[in-house]
Write a protein that holds these residues in place. Sequence first.
Motif, short mmCIF file in Angstrom:
data_model
loop_
_atom_site.label_atom_id
_atom_site.label_comp_id
_atom_site.label_asym_id
_atom_site.label_seq_id
_atom_site.Cartn_x
_atom_site.Cartn_y
_atom_site.Cartn_z
N SER A 352 0.73 -1.19 0.07
CA SER A 352 -0.03 0.14 0.18
C SER A 352 1.00 1.43 -0.01
CB SER A 352 -0.90 -0.02 1.26
OG SER A 352 -0.13 -0.05 2.43
N SER A 404 7.45 5.93 5.36
CA SER A 404 6.81 5.31 6.49
C SER A 404 5.37 4.94 6.24
CB SER A 404 6.69 6.19 7.84
OG SER A 404 6.02 7.37 7.80
N GLU A 405 4.83 5.43 5.29
CA GLU A 405 3.38 5.23 5.02
C GLU A 405 3.30 3.93 3.95
OE1 GLU A 405 0.58 8.35 4.08
OE2 GLU A 405 1.84 9.70 5.38
N LYS A 407 3.39 0.06 3.26
CA LYS A 407 3.20 -1.07 3.97
C LYS A 407 3.20 -2.29 3.22
CE LYS A 407 3.15 0.52 8.15
NZ LYS A 407 3.58 2.00 7.82
N TYR A 411 1.84 -4.73 7.03
CA TYR A 411 2.56 -4.31 8.30
C TYR A 411 4.12 -3.98 8.31
CZ TYR A 411 4.66 -9.10 8.41
OH TYR A 411 5.43 -10.32 8.04
N LEU A 412 4.79 -4.35 7.18
CA LEU A 412 6.18 -4.27 6.95
C LEU A 412 6.69 -2.82 6.34
CD1 LEU A 412 7.56 -7.58 6.18
CD2 LEU A 412 8.51 -6.57 8.08
N GLU A 413 7.36 -2.36 6.76
CA GLU A 413 7.81 -1.29 6.00
C GLU A 413 9.26 -1.59 4.93
OE1 GLU A 413 9.29 2.23 8.34
OE2 GLU A 413 7.35 2.26 9.55
#
Length: 416
Positions: A352, A404-405, A407, A411-413
């Motif tokens: 995302s 940082s947004e 994903k 859940y993983l960066e």
Amino acid sequence: MKTIALFLDPKGTVLEVVRAAKRRGLFIVAAVSDESLLTGAPEPYQSAVSCIDQILPVDSWNVSTAQKIVEALRPLGKVECVYSGFDPCAVTVAKLRSEFELPTTSPETLALILDKQRLRTRLIELGLSKINLASQSVADKWNSWEFGGPAYFKPIHGFFSAYVKRCENWEDFKKARSEWERGNASDPVYVKNYVRGTNQYYLEQAFDGELLSVESFSSGGKFQCLGLLSRILYSKNHIVEMGSCFPYPHPLRDKIIATVEKAHALLGFTEGASHVELIVGKSGNVEIIDFNPRFVGADVLQSINNAYGIRIEEQLLDWACGKEVAISMNKPQYSCLQYVLSPEPLRFESISFPGSPEVKFKTTFVKHGANLSSIDRQLDYIGCYLTVMPTFELALSRSRELRSEVKINGYLEGAY
């Protein structure tokens, strides 16, 4: 009789040129050596695959391929447009453009430029480079590191920085050569075919400084710079490029452009788009690191279009069809393109991206359910997003903030 636009191995953003050709009512033929370039194309490029009217399979881009294509197209109609953005096709494109009386840089010039070792040797002869090199025939006889300093291990036919390694010592060199000899099972077919076509490497003296590139266009021998492109490098390996900003207002812009324009003239590159990578040293000296005789790859077409408010695929098509090219570059915005790698091996489910209005483009390169084992090369990108802002500094800083947004699998960066 049909009016044909011929595309050779259309990949990624070249499919936007295909789409533009279809809008003009041309009959689209794609000569394809690896159908994964079409079947694996991400959106929005995938939607342009349906614009192709006929696919002409080819085995490879060898010396006889051009004539085979000419014979296959003769019954179909008149070829008025020939284009590719793919290094392996460059010499064949030149032969075909000559056959169909379209302006072109000579096949001999393109063959020299694409051979990285020959190009470096020629740049030295022309007084355009002071970088030393060692051929495979020399390096294979060494029993210790004899280069006299750091060097880069490079395939003679380079592609996506595959197998390029920085070597500081004998152990680094042995490791790089071993990886080269072993190969990588995850390499796409088109990478294997091109990089392994000559199956030779050489060593090139390391020249440290800032990496950037000049994007330009030549028509009738007239050189036009579209702009400079900065680089965002992978934090774990600076050979891997993770993004770019366009246009780059570098303080040495005029000197950089003059160096590239001189190289075009002395090498005899007179027609078409070019993507020339350079390093600017701490003292301001400039070295050409790579000369790609094609329009810039990855998704930089999106950066240029959003920066200048144009659709440069139309100008690329004009040139492909032998027409005069005019490119507007007024009052630019600034585009920052950021690629994303996986932080660990995994089964890919989703990615995302930021939903902010300044994000003007985003895409995903990996299919749902794919197992990602190789995660640290340019060939391993999961996706990218493009941030457009009024200044270069704002575009770069806002893009970093938005990392940082992103994903992966919810859940993983990403890795940058």
